[in-house]
Design an enzyme around this catalytic site. Structure first.
Site, PDB file in Angstrom:
ATOM      1  NE  ARG A  18      14.964 -83.772  22.099  1.00  0.00           N
ATOM      2  CZ  ARG A  18      13.566 -84.609  22.744  1.00  0.00           C
ATOM      3  NH1 ARG A  18      12.749 -84.591  22.233  1.00  0.00           N
ATOM      4  NH2 ARG A  18      15.138 -86.097  22.723  1.00  0.00           N
ATOM      5  CB  ALA A  53      16.821 -76.973  11.104  1.00  0.00           C
ATOM      6  CG  HIS A  54      13.690 -76.660  16.047  1.00  0.00           C
ATOM      7  ND1 HIS A  54      14.988 -76.072  16.552  1.00  0.00           N
ATOM      8  CD2 HIS A  54      12.467 -75.641  15.678  1.00  0.00           C
ATOM      9  CE1 HIS A  54      14.672 -74.818  15.847  1.00  0.00           C
ATOM     10  NE2 HIS A  54      13.758 -74.158  15.431  1.00  0.00           N
ATOM     11  CG  ASN A  55       9.012 -77.113  15.175  1.00  0.00           C
ATOM     12  OD1 ASN A  55       9.643 -76.874  16.346  1.00  0.00           O
ATOM     13  ND2 ASN A  55       7.751 -78.107  15.554  1.00  0.00           N
ATOM     14  CB  SER A  74       8.810 -74.076  10.832  1.00  0.00           C
ATOM     15  OG  SER A  74       8.881 -74.210  12.351  1.00  0.00           O
TER      16      SER A  74
END
Length: 305
Positions: A196, A217-219, A237
């Site tokens: 998330r 991974a996140h973002n 990211s």
């Protein structure tokens, strides 16, 4: 499906057509009168007419007067369309009794949930989705329509984001409370994990296909119609724009941008904060560079031996 229904589905070139009642797709060896096969070139078309197949999807330029031949622009793509249309519908319960579904989760019509799957609180699953065995949809995950999540995948897990105390060396978890969104027609392979967002969202764009054993991974924001092969690791990211292709075992550092239509060859690596641009251009190596430059680098290294 009748001949005419299949011809309409694949936008076949007009012409004389044999009447057929098609129930399945097949290769040449297993073809029978109720099956459709495809041929990519003239040699394959000539071989196909020797089979008992009910219909043959062939290139527009294919010659021959066999009425079973349907001429189309892209036979392999047309064959896949037929396979999807002819796929048998499940004859058992759509939700396996061993699945665990939180009462606050919502499932759209026609969606199925396999054995041992876990769907946590506030998850939204669209229409005609397939949730495989032992999949975990973590709290708040959102899936569009016709999403496929294969066995063992985890969607919306807590991201690997920590803040270090410079004085003590202690690491504490940075908030991982954002969303994880899979848009329509996304496919997720077995044992793939998608985190998330931390404060924002992780998003997988419409029509993107992700192979087995991938970690995102996140973002991260993955665009539309992206292809990601097995064992790829994408750090936090990152942005992967529409139509990019990422081959097996590629690694992306954090805050990387992969431009629209870029092709990353197998085991390539992109360092953090880098941008890779060039629609249709292939990049290879660590750090990733255009294929022609990579080949020159390899040649120089070999001359050192």
């Amino acid at each position: 499906m009748t001949t005419q229904e299949i011809a309409d589905l694949v936008a076949a070139q007009p012409g004389p057509r044999a009447a057929a009642d098609i129930h399945r797709v097949s290769d040449f060896a297993g073809a029978t009168a109720d099956a459709v096969v495809f041929a990519q070139d003239q040699a394959a078309t000539d071989a196909a007419v020797q089979t008992p197949a009910g219909l043959i999807l062939a290139p527009l330029a294919a010659t021959g007067d066999d009425a079973r031949i349907l001429r189309v622009r892209h036979p392999k793509y047309a064959f896949a369309l037929c396979a999807r249309a002819l796929a048998p519908q499940p004859d058992g319960p759509l939700i396996h009794p061993s699945a665990v579904i939180d009462p606050t989760a919502t499932l759209g019509p026609g969606s199925s949930v396999g054995p041992g799957a876990v769907i946590e609180a506030r998850v939204v699953v669209g229409a005609s989705c397939t949730i495989g065995s032992r999949v975990t949809l973590c709290a708040g995950a959102q899936l569009g329509d016709r999403v496929i999540v294969q066995s063992g995948a985890v969607i919306g897990s807590t991201g690997f984001g920590y803040v270090r105390n410079a004085e003590t060396g202690e690491h504490i978890l940075f908030p991982q409370q954002g969303a994880c969104i899979l848009e329509d027609d996304v496919d997720i392979g077995a044992n793939t994990t998608i985190d998330r967002g931390a404060l924002g969202e992780t998003r997988i764009g419409r029509g993107t296909k992700i192979d087995n054993g991938v970690h995102i991974a996140h973002n991260c924001i993955i665009g539309k119609d992206v292809i990601i092969a097995a064992q790829v690791g994408i750090s936090g990211s990152c942005v992967v724009e529409d139509g990019a292709v990422i081959a097996g075992q590629v690694g992306l550092g954090d805050h990387v941008t992969i431009g629209k239509g870029v092709i990353l060859g197998g085991s390539a690596g992109v360092f953090p904060h880098k941008h890779v641009e060039g629609p249709g251009q292939m990049f290879m190596g660590i750090p990733a560079e255009p294929l022609k430059d990579y080949l020159k680098t390899i040649a120089r290294v070999r001359r050192l031996k």
